[in-house]
Design a protein around this motif. Structure first.
Motif, short mmCIF file in Angstrom:
data_model
loop_
_atom_site.label_atom_id
_atom_site.label_comp_id
_atom_site.label_asym_id
_atom_site.label_seq_id
_atom_site.Cartn_x
_atom_site.Cartn_y
_atom_site.Cartn_z
N GLN A 416 -3.75 -7.09 30.52
CA GLN A 416 -4.12 -8.36 31.15
C GLN A 416 -3.90 -8.30 32.66
O GLN A 416 -4.58 -8.99 33.42
CB GLN A 416 -3.31 -9.50 30.54
CG GLN A 416 -3.81 -9.95 29.18
CD GLN A 416 -2.95 -11.05 28.59
OE1 GLN A 416 -1.80 -11.23 28.96
NE2 GLN A 416 -3.52 -11.80 27.65
N GLY A 419 -7.41 -4.56 35.81
CA GLY A 419 -8.86 -4.63 35.68
C GLY A 419 -9.46 -3.27 35.93
O GLY A 419 -9.17 -2.65 36.96
N TYR A 438 -17.08 -11.77 29.43
CA TYR A 438 -16.17 -10.99 28.60
C TYR A 438 -14.88 -10.66 29.35
O TYR A 438 -13.83 -10.44 28.74
CB TYR A 438 -16.85 -9.70 28.15
CG TYR A 438 -16.14 -8.97 27.05
CD1 TYR A 438 -16.25 -9.38 25.73
CD2 TYR A 438 -15.33 -7.86 27.32
CE1 TYR A 438 -15.59 -8.72 24.72
CE2 TYR A 438 -14.66 -7.19 26.32
CZ TYR A 438 -14.80 -7.63 25.01
OH TYR A 438 -14.13 -6.97 24.00
N GLY A 439 -14.95 -10.64 30.67
CA GLY A 439 -13.75 -10.40 31.46
C GLY A 439 -12.71 -11.48 31.27
O GLY A 439 -11.50 -11.21 31.36
N ARG A 440 -13.14 -12.69 31.00
CA ARG A 440 -12.24 -13.81 30.72
C ARG A 440 -12.97 -14.78 29.80
O ARG A 440 -13.59 -15.74 30.26
CB ARG A 440 -11.80 -14.49 32.01
CG ARG A 440 -10.75 -15.59 31.81
CD ARG A 440 -9.93 -15.80 33.07
NE ARG A 440 -10.73 -15.91 34.27
CZ ARG A 440 -11.25 -17.08 34.71
NH1 ARG A 440 -11.06 -18.19 34.03
NH2 ARG A 440 -11.96 -17.11 35.83
N ARG A 491 -17.50 -8.64 35.67
CA ARG A 491 -16.60 -9.10 34.61
C ARG A 491 -15.15 -8.72 34.92
O ARG A 491 -14.21 -9.40 34.49
CB ARG A 491 -17.04 -8.57 33.26
CG ARG A 491 -16.87 -7.10 33.02
CD ARG A 491 -17.44 -6.71 31.66
NE ARG A 491 -17.37 -5.28 31.42
CZ ARG A 491 -17.99 -4.67 30.41
NH1 ARG A 491 -18.73 -5.37 29.57
NH2 ARG A 491 -17.88 -3.37 30.24
N THR A 492 -14.95 -7.64 35.68
CA THR A 492 -13.60 -7.28 36.09
C THR A 492 -13.08 -8.25 37.15
O THR A 492 -11.91 -8.67 37.13
CB THR A 492 -13.55 -5.85 36.61
OG1 THR A 492 -14.03 -4.97 35.59
CG2 THR A 492 -12.14 -5.45 37.00
N ARG A 495 -11.93 -11.47 35.72
CA ARG A 495 -10.62 -11.38 35.06
C ARG A 495 -9.48 -11.71 36.01
O ARG A 495 -8.40 -12.12 35.59
CB ARG A 495 -10.45 -9.97 34.49
CG ARG A 495 -9.25 -9.80 33.58
CD ARG A 495 -9.27 -8.41 32.98
NE ARG A 495 -8.17 -8.19 32.05
CZ ARG A 495 -8.17 -8.58 30.79
NH1 ARG A 495 -9.21 -9.21 30.31
NH2 ARG A 495 -7.13 -8.34 30.02
N LYS A 496 -9.70 -11.51 37.31
CA LYS A 496 -8.69 -11.75 38.34
C LYS A 496 -7.39 -11.01 38.07
O LYS A 496 -6.30 -11.62 38.01
CB LYS A 496 -8.42 -13.25 38.49
CG LYS A 496 -9.63 -14.05 38.94
CD LYS A 496 -9.31 -15.52 39.08
CE LYS A 496 -10.52 -16.31 39.55
NZ LYS A 496 -10.25 -17.76 39.67
N PRO A 497 -7.46 -9.69 37.91
CA PRO A 497 -6.23 -8.93 37.62
C PRO A 497 -5.42 -8.71 38.89
O PRO A 497 -5.94 -8.77 40.00
CB PRO A 497 -6.78 -7.59 37.10
CG PRO A 497 -8.09 -7.45 37.81
CD PRO A 497 -8.65 -8.83 37.98
#
Length: 607
Positions: A416, A419, A438-440, A491-492, A495-497
């Motif tokens: 989580q 990314g 799909y990233g989040r 999508r990465t 996700r905001k990694p």
């Protein structure tokens, strides 16, 4: 083996059945009541025949018996349907839970398992195994247990009301029938296993061939692929014919045994009537019991065969659950807590298949900085990404994020926080919206649009007739390589990694798109720790730290200008890509393995 596999399978299904234990108990109760009513029917039929006197003045007793006879018939059908109704939820839930458990377990297995698996064959195994669970539960509750209950009730009545010879002939027939069925079915099982093997091979080849449709067309190998597929089907055909031929032998033998048993019992009953030890009602009772007993017994042969088939079908599916993952969470592992995002690789060594891929790799990625990893093919660059995402564990050394060993925290929390944009992203056969979201999962349209805009994809999508609802095809084949890569980047970003990993993330983009995406990534990376595996050195010249790898070791490190000034391997790679003469050192001797080298991990796998 079948008995052990049966009990093993029942033990694995037990937790799903226990969830609906009250329903199971009610279904079993309904089953017993239905069978008791069915066994009582011939007893009433005997009394009706003996008591019914057509010359008598009153028919009140026979009419009452006939009414009870009808009521028992109805009770038998009613409780049988109630059993089916109550158990339906139990059966379907067990199938659902087992299939989901296998699916979840497949995702928990390490990358090494998935590199060796055949997708088509695994999918077929799960499909057949799920179907086998439903069939096995049906057989257990609707055929085996009812037949056992019925045999016990009928045998008890024959012993209590008639000579012991009736029960002896009945049990002897049952024993011979069961022994013959067991022997022949065991012999036939090898044909079923062969059919399953050939079916899985044919299905896997079909899936693999269709996934590589363009390659087949480019090489004009349609006939070759069809020939290979037909060869698998030919082997399946031979096994299927042998299975069907042996089935005919089994059915003939079973019919002969049943006919001999029924004939012997009817002969014994007829003699009893002739000797006045039995009446006509007794003869009808014995006949009714024989029909009632041997009809399900004859079907039990087919049921046993189906059990064998179901167990063979389920064997592969449950074998997947027995595969143990080498990448697991430590007991009581806490979640990863990312405060600033420092990443440390501490004296890391790793090999795969006996081939060393990393040797004493040691470096630190400062919080909110960008570290680039470059080097010839096969130098171990992508392996660093896989180890940080914990697709593998190192043999020596460790990786720490903000001081926490990633092996000591949960995998879910680790991923989580990370990314990853791979070099060759694979998309789901769904819409562009679903692939970006799909990233989040659960992100709204505005968030998806923002991520698409940052990856310079929004203009392309809005120009499509169906916009974000456009389906991308199998593995994203409807999109170009650059479009797929921008979807993966979007999508990465969504996700905001806290930590970003780019494995040749812009390698498929044209120069204009690459420049635009790089600007967006640069803005994003200002607040995140970033590791970039790059082939195009122009894309990472502003990195805070550049690691140059060769043969699984870090041979140079520094900023772009520093490395150029050193005139080493990095300077040679830079000169090569800038189409300028290389510095003093000889390029061929300084870059062993640069031409024609495979990626380190794939090379170790023999691919």
């Amino acid at each position: 083996m079948a008995r052990g596999l049966l009990w093993s399978t029942v033990k694995k299904l037990a937790p799903y059945l226990w969830e609906y234990r009250l329903r199971v108990a009610l279904a079993l109760t309904s089953l017993i009541v239905a069978k008791a009513a069915g066994v009582a029917v011939p007893l009433l039929l005997k009394d009706i025949v003996n008591r019914l006197d057509v010359h008598g003045p009153a028919l009140i007793v026979p009419v009452a018996l006939i009414a009870a006879y009808g009521a028992l018939r109805f009770a038998n059908a009613l409780f049988g349907e109630l059993r089916d109704l109550v158990f339906a939820r139990v059966k379907q839930r067990a199938v659902r839970r087992a299939a989901t458990a296998v699916f979840r377990h497949l995702h928990a297995l390490p990358l090494s398992f998935h590199l060796d698996r055949q997708t088509g064959a695994v999918a077929r195994d799960i499909e057949r195994g799920s179907r086998g669970i439903a069939l096995l539960l049906n057989i257990l509750l609707f055929h085996i247990i009812p037949t056992i209950v019925e045999i016990a009730l009928v045998a008890g009545i024959l012993i209590a009301k008639f000579r012991l010879a009736f029960a002896a002939i009945t049990f002897a027939t049952l024993a011979v029938y069961a022994g013959f069925t067991l022997f022949v079915t065991e012999w036939r099982t090898v044909f079923r296993r062969s059919m399953n093997e050939m079916d899985s091979r044919a299905n896997n080849h079909a899936v693999d061939s269709l996934l590589n449709y363009e390659t087949v067309k480019f090489f004009g190998n349609e006939d070759y692929e069809s020939g290979r597929y037909d060869a698998h089907l030919a082997q399946w055909e031979d096994a299927a014919v042998r299975s069907q031929s042996s089935l005919a032998l089994l059915n003939t033998g079973q019919s002969a045994i049943v006919a001999l048993g029924i004939g012997s019992l009817m002969l014994l009953a007829a003699r009893g009537v002739a000797d006045h030890r039995m009446n006509i009602g007794d003869l009808i009772l014995v006949n009714a019991f024989l029909i009632q007993l041997f009809m399900p017994l004859h079907f039990l042969g087919a049921v046993y065969r189906e059990i064998k088939h179901s167990l063979a079908d389920m064997e592969r599916m449950f074998a997947i659950l027995d595969v143990r993952s080498t990448i697991t969470d430590a007991p009581g592992a806490p979640d990863l807590t990312v405060s600033c995002g420092e990443v440390r690789f501490e004296h890391l060594s790793f090999s795969y298949g006996g081939q060393p891929l990393l040797d004493d790799v040691d470096f630190v990625v400062a919080p909110r900085s960008t570290t680039a990893v470059v080097g010839p093919s096969g130098s171990g660059k992508s392996t660093i990404i896989r180890l940080l995402a914990r697709l593998y564990d190192p043999e020596v050394g460790c990786i720490r994020i903000d001081g926490q060993d990633i092996r000591a925290v949960t995998q879910k929390s680790l991923r989580q926080a990370i990314g990853v944009v791979p070099q060759d992203p694979v998309l789901f056969n769904d819409s562009l919206y679903v692939n970006i979201a799909y990233g989040r999962p659960g992100a709204d349209m505005e968030e998806v649009r923002a991520a698409a805009a940052l990856s310079h994809l929004d203009g392309f999508i809005t120009a499509l007739p169906q916009g974000y609802d456009t389906r991308v095809g199998e593995r994203g084949l409807k999109l170009s390589g650059g479009e797929k890569q921008r979807v993966a980047i979007a999508r990465t970003l969504l996700r905001k990694p806290q930590i970003l990993l780019f494995d040749e993330a812009t390698s498929a983009l044209d120069a204009a798109s690459e420049r635009a995406v790089q600007e967006g990534l640069a803005l994003l990376a200002q607040q995140r720790t970033t590791i970039v595996v790059a082939h195009r050195l122009a894309t990472i010249q502003h990195a805070d730290q550049i690691l140059v790898m060769r043969g699984g070791r870090i041979v140079e490190r520094g900023r772009h200008r520093e490395l150029i000034a050193q005139g080493g391997l990095y300077a040679q790679l830079w000169a090569l890509q800038q189409d300028r003469p290389a510095p003093a050192n000889s390029l061929p001797s300084a870059l062993p393995g640069l031409a024609g080298g495979d990626d380190g991990l794939l090379q170790a796998l023999g691919q």
